[in-house]
Design a protein around this motif. Sequence first.
Motif, PDB file in Angstrom:
ATOM      1  N   ALA A 119      20.381  21.883  38.346  1.00 39.51           N
ATOM      2  CA  ALA A 119      20.553  20.438  38.563  1.00 39.51           C
ATOM      3  C   ALA A 119      19.573  20.068  39.895  1.00 39.51           C
ATOM      4  N   MET A 120      19.506  20.743  40.908  1.00 41.02           N
ATOM      5  CA  MET A 120      18.652  20.350  42.109  1.00 41.02           C
ATOM      6  C   MET A 120      17.403  20.429  41.664  1.00 41.02           C
ATOM      7  N   ALA A 121      16.657  21.353  40.866  1.00 35.30           N
ATOM      8  CA  ALA A 121      15.291  21.607  40.492  1.00 35.30           C
ATOM      9  C   ALA A 121      14.948  20.445  39.724  1.00 35.30           C
ATOM     10  N   ASP A 122      15.983  20.135  38.764  1.00 37.36           N
ATOM     11  CA  ASP A 122      15.661  18.924  37.621  1.00 37.36           C
ATOM     12  C   ASP A 122      15.555  17.886  38.371  1.00 37.36           C
ATOM     13  N   LEU A 123      16.246  17.369  39.429  1.00 38.51           N
ATOM     14  CA  LEU A 123      16.349  16.365  40.242  1.00 38.51           C
ATOM     15  C   LEU A 123      14.846  16.053  40.716  1.00 38.51           C
ATOM     16  N   ALA A 124      14.437  17.306  41.291  1.00 38.66           N
ATOM     17  CA  ALA A 124      12.959  17.164  42.029  1.00 38.66           C
ATOM     18  C   ALA A 124      12.021  16.774  41.001  1.00 38.66           C
ATOM     19  N   VAL A 125      12.109  17.613  39.781  1.00 40.33           N
ATOM     20  CA  VAL A 125      11.140  17.217  39.085  1.00 40.33           C
ATOM     21  C   VAL A 125      11.201  15.795  38.440  1.00 40.33           C
ATOM     22  N   ASP A 126      12.479  15.369  38.470  1.00 40.55           N
ATOM     23  CA  ASP A 126      12.881  13.988  37.854  1.00 40.55           C
ATOM     24  C   ASP A 126      12.035  12.807  38.746  1.00 40.55           C
ATOM     25  N   ASN A 127      11.995  13.453  40.091  1.00 41.18           N
ATOM     26  CA  ASN A 127      11.415  12.573  41.235  1.00 41.18           C
ATOM     27  C   ASN A 127       9.963  12.670  40.888  1.00 41.18           C
ATOM     28  N   ALA A 133      24.378  27.518  45.996  1.00 40.93           N
ATOM     29  CA  ALA A 133      23.879  28.779  45.111  1.00 40.93           C
ATOM     30  C   ALA A 133      24.877  29.025  43.836  1.00 40.93           C
ATOM     31  N   THR A 134      24.674  28.028  42.957  1.00 43.84           N
ATOM     32  CA  THR A 134      25.260  28.354  41.736  1.00 43.84           C
ATOM     33  C   THR A 134      24.050  28.053  40.562  1.00 43.84           C
ATOM     34  N   VAL A 135      23.971  28.596  39.622  1.00 37.30           N
ATOM     35  CA  VAL A 135      22.967  28.668  38.698  1.00 37.30           C
ATOM     36  C   VAL A 135      22.926  27.209  38.126  1.00 37.30           C
ATOM     37  N   PRO A 136      23.942  26.736  37.762  1.00 39.10           N
ATOM     38  CA  PRO A 136      23.963  25.260  37.360  1.00 39.10           C
ATOM     39  C   PRO A 136      23.532  24.285  38.400  1.00 39.10           C
ATOM     40  N   THR A 137      24.087  24.315  39.455  1.00 43.50           N
ATOM     41  CA  THR A 137      23.696  23.494  40.699  1.00 43.50           C
ATOM     42  C   THR A 137      22.354  23.769  41.058  1.00 43.50           C
ATOM     43  N   ARG A 138      21.812  24.886  41.242  1.00 37.43           N
ATOM     44  CA  ARG A 138      20.368  25.102  41.707  1.00 37.43           C
ATOM     45  C   ARG A 138      19.544  24.640  40.397  1.00 37.43           C
ATOM     46  N   ASN A 159       4.080  28.963  42.549  1.00 36.93           N
ATOM     47  CA  ASN A 159       4.039  30.178  43.524  1.00 36.93           C
ATOM     48  C   ASN A 159       5.482  31.128  43.101  1.00 36.93           C
ATOM     49  N   GLN A 160       5.197  31.620  41.504  1.00 42.89           N
ATOM     50  CA  GLN A 160       6.257  32.458  41.119  1.00 42.89           C
ATOM     51  C   GLN A 160       6.404  33.784  41.750  1.00 42.89           C
ATOM     52  N   ALA A 161       5.107  34.013  42.635  1.00 37.84           N
ATOM     53  CA  ALA A 161       5.331  35.411  43.187  1.00 37.84           C
ATOM     54  C   ALA A 161       6.131  35.122  44.497  1.00 37.84           C
ATOM     55  N   ASP A 162       6.372  34.077  44.687  1.00 36.37           N
ATOM     56  CA  ASP A 162       7.081  33.537  45.836  1.00 36.37           C
ATOM     57  C   ASP A 162       6.632  34.184  47.296  1.00 36.37           C
ATOM     58  N   ALA A 163       5.202  34.036  47.493  1.00 33.98           N
ATOM     59  CA  ALA A 163       4.421  34.263  48.592  1.00 33.98           C
ATOM     60  C   ALA A 163       4.991  33.285  49.627  1.00 33.98           C
ATOM     61  N   ILE A 209      10.478  29.436  41.250  1.00 35.71           N
ATOM     62  CA  ILE A 209      11.774  28.504  40.753  1.00 35.71           C
ATOM     63  C   ILE A 209      12.030  28.890  39.137  1.00 35.71           C
ATOM     64  N   PHE A 210      12.965  28.361  38.703  1.00 34.33           N
ATOM     65  CA  PHE A 210      13.172  28.702  37.464  1.00 34.33           C
ATOM     66  C   PHE A 210      11.971  28.486  36.498  1.00 34.33           C
TER      67      PHE A 210
END
Length: 328
Positions: A298-306, A291-296, A29-33, A12-13
Amino acid sequence: MSKPKVLVARAIFPETIDRLAQHFEVESNQADAVWSKAQLIDKLQGKAGVFTTGSERIDAEVLDACPDLKICANMAVGYNNFDTEAMTAHGVLGTNAPDVLTETTADFGFALLMATARRIAESEHFLRAGQWTKWAYDMFSGSDIHGSTLGIIGMGRIGQGIAKRGAHGFGMKVIYHNRSRLDAALEAECKASYVGKEELLKTADHVVLVVPYTPASHHTIGAAELALMKPTATLVNIARGGIVDDAALAAALKDKRIAAAGLDVFEGEPKVHPDLLTVPNVVLTPHIASATVPTRKAMADLAVDNLVGYLVNGKPLTPVNPAVLAKH
Ligand code: 8YV
Protein backbone atom coordinates in the motif's frame (compact mmCIF):
# COMPACT_ATOMS: atom_id res chain seq x y z
CA MET A 1 4.69 11.60 -27.16
CA SER A 2 7.51 10.05 -25.13
CA LYS A 3 6.81 9.02 -21.54
CA PRO A 4 8.36 10.98 -18.66
CA LYS A 5 11.36 9.27 -17.09
CA VAL A 6 11.36 8.15 -13.46
CA LEU A 7 13.96 6.54 -11.25
CA VAL A 8 13.19 3.97 -8.56
CA ALA A 9 16.01 4.37 -6.06
CA ARG A 10 15.69 1.05 -4.22
CA ALA A 11 14.47 -2.47 -4.94
CA ILE A 12 10.71 -2.73 -4.77
CA PHE A 13 7.83 -5.12 -5.61
CA PRO A 14 7.94 -6.13 -9.30
CA GLU A 15 4.28 -5.10 -9.61
CA THR A 16 5.26 -1.59 -8.47
CA ILE A 17 7.69 -1.37 -11.37
CA ASP A 18 4.98 -2.75 -13.70
CA ARG A 19 2.54 -0.08 -12.56
CA LEU A 20 5.11 2.66 -13.10
CA ALA A 21 6.01 1.29 -16.54
CA GLN A 22 2.43 1.85 -17.71
CA HIS A 23 3.03 5.60 -17.47
CA PHE A 24 6.78 6.18 -17.41
CA GLU A 25 10.11 5.15 -18.82
CA VAL A 26 11.46 3.50 -15.68
CA GLU A 27 15.02 2.99 -14.48
CA SER A 28 14.96 0.82 -11.38
CA ASN A 29 17.43 -0.52 -8.85
CA GLN A 30 16.16 -4.08 -8.41
CA ALA A 31 19.71 -5.14 -7.50
CA ASP A 32 19.25 -2.82 -4.50
CA ALA A 33 22.70 -1.25 -4.87
CA VAL A 34 23.40 1.36 -2.23
CA TRP A 35 24.19 4.48 -4.23
CA SER A 36 26.43 7.31 -3.11
CA LYS A 37 25.07 10.82 -3.51
CA ALA A 38 27.13 11.22 -6.71
CA GLN A 39 25.66 8.00 -8.12
CA LEU A 40 22.12 9.10 -7.21
CA ILE A 41 22.73 12.42 -8.97
CA ASP A 42 24.06 10.58 -12.00
CA LYS A 43 21.02 8.26 -12.12
CA LEU A 44 18.66 11.22 -11.74
CA GLN A 45 19.87 12.96 -14.91
CA GLY A 46 16.90 13.49 -17.22
CA LYS A 47 14.42 12.05 -14.68
CA ALA A 48 11.21 13.94 -13.93
CA GLY A 49 10.38 11.84 -10.89
CA VAL A 50 12.03 9.64 -8.31
CA PHE A 51 10.56 6.92 -6.09
CA THR A 52 12.48 7.17 -2.82
CA THR A 53 12.51 5.41 0.52
CA GLY A 54 13.58 7.09 3.75
CA SER A 55 17.20 6.29 2.88
CA GLU A 56 17.76 8.72 -0.01
CA ARG A 57 18.66 12.25 0.99
CA ILE A 58 17.24 14.89 -1.36
CA ASP A 59 18.96 18.18 -0.61
CA ALA A 60 20.10 21.37 -2.35
CA GLU A 61 23.20 19.66 -3.79
CA VAL A 62 21.05 16.96 -5.44
CA LEU A 63 18.44 19.46 -6.58
CA ASP A 64 21.04 21.84 -8.08
CA ALA A 65 22.49 18.96 -10.04
CA CYS A 66 19.15 17.57 -11.29
CA PRO A 67 17.28 20.37 -13.07
CA ASP A 68 14.75 18.00 -14.72
CA LEU A 69 13.46 16.66 -11.40
CA LYS A 70 9.85 17.63 -10.58
CA ILE A 71 8.75 15.19 -7.87
CA CYS A 72 10.24 12.95 -5.18
CA ALA A 73 7.70 10.38 -3.96
CA ASN A 74 8.71 8.85 -0.62
CA MET A 75 7.49 5.38 0.27
CA ALA A 76 7.39 6.45 3.93
CA VAL A 77 5.23 8.66 6.09
CA GLY A 78 8.34 10.33 7.52
CA TYR A 79 10.20 12.59 5.11
CA ASN A 80 13.15 13.91 7.05
CA ASN A 81 15.29 12.68 4.15
CA PHE A 82 13.84 15.59 2.17
CA ASP A 83 15.11 19.13 2.59
CA THR A 84 11.63 20.48 1.95
CA GLU A 85 12.75 24.11 2.00
CA ALA A 86 15.29 23.46 -0.75
CA MET A 87 12.75 21.39 -2.67
CA THR A 88 10.19 24.18 -2.55
CA ALA A 89 12.83 26.71 -3.60
CA HIS A 90 13.69 24.48 -6.58
CA GLY A 91 10.00 23.92 -7.42
CA VAL A 92 10.31 20.20 -6.70
CA LEU A 93 7.32 18.52 -5.08
CA GLY A 94 7.74 15.99 -2.26
CA THR A 95 5.09 13.44 -1.35
CA ASN A 96 4.93 10.95 1.52
CA ALA A 97 2.87 7.84 2.32
CA PRO A 98 0.65 8.57 5.33
CA ASP A 99 -2.42 6.67 6.63
CA VAL A 100 -1.81 3.36 4.83
CA LEU A 101 0.72 2.30 7.46
CA THR A 102 -0.93 3.68 10.60
CA GLU A 103 -2.50 0.52 12.06
CA THR A 104 0.38 -1.78 11.09
CA THR A 105 2.89 0.57 12.69
CA ALA A 106 0.75 0.99 15.81
CA ASP A 107 0.56 -2.83 16.07
CA PHE A 108 4.34 -2.98 15.93
CA GLY A 109 4.76 -0.20 18.50
CA PHE A 110 2.61 -2.20 20.85
CA ALA A 111 4.44 -5.44 20.07
CA LEU A 112 7.78 -3.78 20.81
CA LEU A 113 6.42 -2.32 24.03
CA MET A 114 5.26 -5.75 25.17
CA ALA A 115 8.47 -7.49 24.13
CA THR A 116 10.44 -4.86 26.02
CA ALA A 117 8.40 -4.74 29.22
CA ARG A 118 8.04 -8.54 29.40
CA ARG A 119 11.68 -9.20 28.43
CA ILE A 120 10.74 -11.52 25.58
CA ALA A 121 13.90 -11.11 23.47
CA GLU A 122 16.26 -11.30 26.44
CA SER A 123 14.64 -14.49 27.79
CA GLU A 124 14.54 -16.08 24.36
CA HIS A 125 18.29 -15.53 23.94
CA PHE A 126 18.82 -17.10 27.37
CA LEU A 127 16.81 -20.16 26.39
CA ARG A 128 18.50 -20.55 22.98
CA ALA A 129 21.90 -20.29 24.65
CA GLY A 130 21.05 -23.39 26.71
CA GLN A 131 21.11 -21.43 29.97
CA TRP A 132 17.64 -22.54 31.15
CA THR A 133 18.40 -25.29 33.64
CA LYS A 134 15.69 -24.61 36.24
CA TRP A 135 12.67 -22.37 36.92
CA ALA A 136 13.20 -19.51 39.36
CA TYR A 137 10.65 -17.21 41.02
CA ASP A 138 12.33 -14.05 39.75
CA MET A 139 13.40 -15.28 36.35
CA PHE A 140 12.91 -12.50 33.76
CA SER A 141 10.35 -10.63 35.84
CA GLY A 142 9.27 -7.66 33.81
CA SER A 143 6.71 -4.93 34.29
CA ASP A 144 2.97 -5.08 33.68
CA ILE A 145 1.33 -3.61 30.63
CA HIS A 146 -2.32 -3.90 31.73
CA GLY A 147 -3.43 -1.22 34.13
CA SER A 148 -0.14 0.70 33.85
CA THR A 149 0.41 4.25 32.62
CA LEU A 150 1.30 4.64 28.95
CA GLY A 151 2.98 7.92 27.98
CA ILE A 152 2.97 8.76 24.28
CA ILE A 153 5.16 11.53 22.91
CA GLY A 154 3.84 12.48 19.47
CA MET A 155 0.11 12.03 19.17
CA GLY A 156 -0.34 11.88 15.40
CA ARG A 157 -2.20 9.07 13.69
CA ILE A 158 0.21 6.33 14.83
CA GLY A 159 0.37 7.68 18.39
CA GLN A 160 -3.43 7.66 18.50
CA GLY A 161 -3.46 4.05 17.27
CA ILE A 162 -1.13 3.04 20.09
CA ALA A 163 -3.21 4.98 22.62
CA LYS A 164 -6.38 3.15 21.55
CA ARG A 165 -4.69 -0.23 21.79
CA GLY A 166 -3.43 0.60 25.29
CA ALA A 167 -6.61 2.17 26.64
CA HIS A 168 -9.21 -0.12 25.09
CA GLY A 169 -7.27 -3.37 24.90
CA PHE A 170 -5.14 -3.31 28.04
CA GLY A 171 -6.95 -0.92 30.38
CA MET A 172 -3.95 1.42 30.45
CA LYS A 173 -4.13 4.97 31.64
CA VAL A 174 -2.96 6.97 28.64
CA ILE A 175 -1.19 10.32 28.89
CA TYR A 176 0.34 12.10 25.93
CA HIS A 177 2.45 15.05 24.95
CA ASN A 178 2.30 16.67 21.54
CA ARG A 179 3.10 19.98 19.86
CA SER A 180 -0.62 20.76 19.99
CA ARG A 181 -3.39 19.29 22.08
CA LEU A 182 -5.92 17.00 20.35
CA ASP A 183 -9.53 18.14 20.24
CA ALA A 184 -11.80 16.83 22.97
CA ALA A 185 -13.52 14.25 20.74
CA LEU A 186 -10.19 12.67 19.71
CA GLU A 187 -8.93 12.70 23.30
CA ALA A 188 -12.11 10.87 24.33
CA GLU A 189 -11.74 8.34 21.49
CA CYS A 190 -8.16 7.61 22.58
CA LYS A 191 -9.03 7.90 26.31
CA ALA A 192 -5.92 10.05 26.55
CA SER A 193 -5.05 13.05 28.73
CA TYR A 194 -2.68 15.82 27.68
CA VAL A 195 0.27 16.48 30.01
CA GLY A 196 3.57 18.37 29.87
CA LYS A 197 6.64 16.44 28.73
CA GLU A 198 8.23 16.46 32.19
CA GLU A 199 5.10 15.14 33.88
CA LEU A 200 4.81 12.42 31.24
CA LEU A 201 8.39 11.29 31.76
CA LYS A 202 8.00 11.27 35.54
CA THR A 203 4.70 9.39 35.68
CA ALA A 204 4.59 6.98 32.73
CA ASP A 205 5.45 3.31 33.22
CA HIS A 206 6.02 2.99 29.49
CA VAL A 207 7.06 5.83 27.20
CA VAL A 208 6.51 5.45 23.45
CA LEU A 209 8.03 7.92 20.97
CA VAL A 210 6.18 8.61 17.73
CA VAL A 211 7.29 12.15 16.82
CA PRO A 212 8.52 13.15 13.36
CA TYR A 213 12.22 13.97 13.17
CA THR A 214 12.99 17.68 12.82
CA PRO A 215 15.87 19.78 14.17
CA ALA A 216 13.50 20.70 17.03
CA SER A 217 12.80 17.06 17.95
CA HIS A 218 16.50 16.05 17.84
CA HIS A 219 17.35 14.31 21.13
CA THR A 220 13.84 14.70 22.54
CA ILE A 221 15.12 12.05 24.94
CA GLY A 222 18.65 12.57 26.26
CA ALA A 223 20.38 12.08 29.62
CA ALA A 224 18.27 14.75 31.38
CA GLU A 225 14.97 13.23 30.19
CA LEU A 226 16.08 9.67 31.01
CA ALA A 227 16.92 10.88 34.52
CA LEU A 228 13.30 11.97 34.98
CA MET A 229 11.90 8.53 34.12
CA LYS A 230 11.04 5.89 36.71
CA PRO A 231 13.79 3.28 37.25
CA THR A 232 11.15 0.66 36.41
CA ALA A 233 10.09 2.39 33.20
CA THR A 234 10.49 1.22 29.60
CA LEU A 235 11.16 3.40 26.57
CA VAL A 236 10.13 2.55 23.01
CA ASN A 237 11.32 4.43 19.90
CA ILE A 238 9.52 3.69 16.64
CA ALA A 239 9.87 7.28 15.38
CA ARG A 240 13.30 8.07 13.91
CA GLY A 241 16.91 7.74 14.85
CA GLY A 242 18.07 10.96 16.46
CA ILE A 243 14.90 11.44 18.51
CA VAL A 244 16.79 9.58 21.26
CA ASP A 245 20.41 10.22 22.23
CA ASP A 246 21.44 6.58 21.77
CA ALA A 247 24.72 6.94 23.72
CA ALA A 248 22.86 8.42 26.71
CA LEU A 249 20.24 5.66 26.47
CA ALA A 250 22.87 2.91 26.37
CA ALA A 251 24.46 4.38 29.51
CA ALA A 252 21.07 4.60 31.26
CA LEU A 253 20.26 0.99 30.36
CA LYS A 254 23.68 -0.21 31.49
CA ASP A 255 23.30 1.55 34.86
CA LYS A 256 19.65 0.36 35.13
CA ARG A 257 18.50 3.96 35.44
CA ILE A 258 15.52 2.78 33.40
CA ALA A 259 14.44 -0.85 33.16
CA ALA A 260 14.49 -1.48 29.43
CA ALA A 261 14.12 -0.06 25.94
CA GLY A 262 12.72 -1.22 22.60
CA LEU A 263 14.24 0.42 19.54
CA ASP A 264 13.25 0.09 15.89
CA VAL A 265 15.21 3.16 14.75
CA PHE A 266 18.75 4.36 15.45
CA GLU A 267 20.99 7.38 15.09
CA GLY A 268 23.02 6.77 11.92
CA GLU A 269 21.21 3.52 11.05
CA PRO A 270 21.84 0.94 9.75
CA LYS A 271 24.78 1.43 12.13
CA VAL A 272 23.81 0.85 15.75
CA HIS A 273 25.62 2.40 18.72
CA PRO A 274 28.01 -0.37 19.87
CA ASP A 275 27.00 0.02 23.53
CA LEU A 276 23.38 -0.79 22.63
CA LEU A 277 24.55 -4.11 21.21
CA THR A 278 26.10 -5.14 24.50
CA VAL A 279 23.39 -4.24 27.03
CA PRO A 280 20.86 -7.04 27.59
CA ASN A 281 17.83 -4.94 28.51
CA VAL A 282 17.11 -3.58 25.05
CA VAL A 283 15.12 -5.08 22.18
CA LEU A 284 16.59 -4.07 18.82
CA THR A 285 14.77 -4.37 15.48
CA PRO A 286 15.95 -3.13 12.05
CA HIS A 287 13.37 -0.41 11.22
CA ILE A 288 10.53 -2.81 10.47
CA ALA A 289 7.51 -1.14 12.12
CA SER A 290 5.60 -0.88 8.83
CA ALA A 291 6.82 -4.22 7.50
CA THR A 292 3.84 -6.34 6.55
CA VAL A 293 3.39 -7.27 2.91
CA PRO A 294 -0.03 -5.59 2.47
CA THR A 295 1.15 -2.40 4.15
CA ARG A 296 4.43 -2.17 2.26
CA LYS A 297 2.44 -2.74 -0.96
CA ALA A 298 0.00 0.00 0.00
CA MET A 299 2.91 2.36 0.73
CA ALA A 300 4.51 1.58 -2.64
CA ASP A 301 1.13 2.02 -4.38
CA LEU A 302 0.66 5.42 -2.79
CA ALA A 303 4.11 6.54 -3.96
CA VAL A 304 3.19 5.38 -7.50
CA ASP A 305 -0.19 7.15 -7.25
CA ASN A 306 1.65 10.33 -6.32
CA LEU A 307 4.05 10.07 -9.27
CA VAL A 308 1.21 9.37 -11.70
CA GLY A 309 -1.04 11.89 -9.98
CA TYR A 310 1.50 14.67 -10.40
CA LEU A 311 3.42 13.91 -13.57
CA VAL A 312 0.44 12.60 -15.59
CA ASN A 313 -2.63 14.26 -14.08
CA GLY A 314 -1.18 17.27 -12.24
CA LYS A 315 -2.80 16.20 -8.95
CA PRO A 316 -0.59 14.50 -6.32
CA LEU A 317 -2.41 12.80 -3.44
CA THR A 318 -0.24 13.52 -0.43
CA PRO A 319 2.10 16.46 -1.03
CA VAL A 320 4.38 17.55 1.83
CA ASN A 321 5.31 20.95 0.35
CA PRO A 322 2.08 22.02 -1.37
CA ALA A 323 3.53 25.51 -1.86
CA VAL A 324 5.09 24.07 -5.04
CA LEU A 325 1.58 23.43 -6.43
CA ALA A 326 0.51 27.00 -5.73
CA LYS A 327 3.40 28.23 -7.91
CA HIS A 328 1.90 26.64 -11.05
C1 8YV B 1 9.62 3.00 6.16
C2 8YV B 1 9.09 4.65 8.01
O1 8YV B 1 9.62 1.63 6.02
O2 8YV B 1 7.15 5.40 6.91
C3 8YV B 1 8.13 5.70 7.57
O3 8YV B 1 8.36 6.87 7.90
O4 8YV B 1 9.91 4.88 8.83
C4 8YV B 1 8.99 3.26 7.48
O5 8YV B 1 7.66 2.88 7.46
C5 8YV B 1 11.00 3.49 5.92
O6 8YV B 1 11.13 4.86 6.11
C6 8YV B 1 11.44 3.17 4.50
O7 8YV B 1 10.86 4.00 3.55
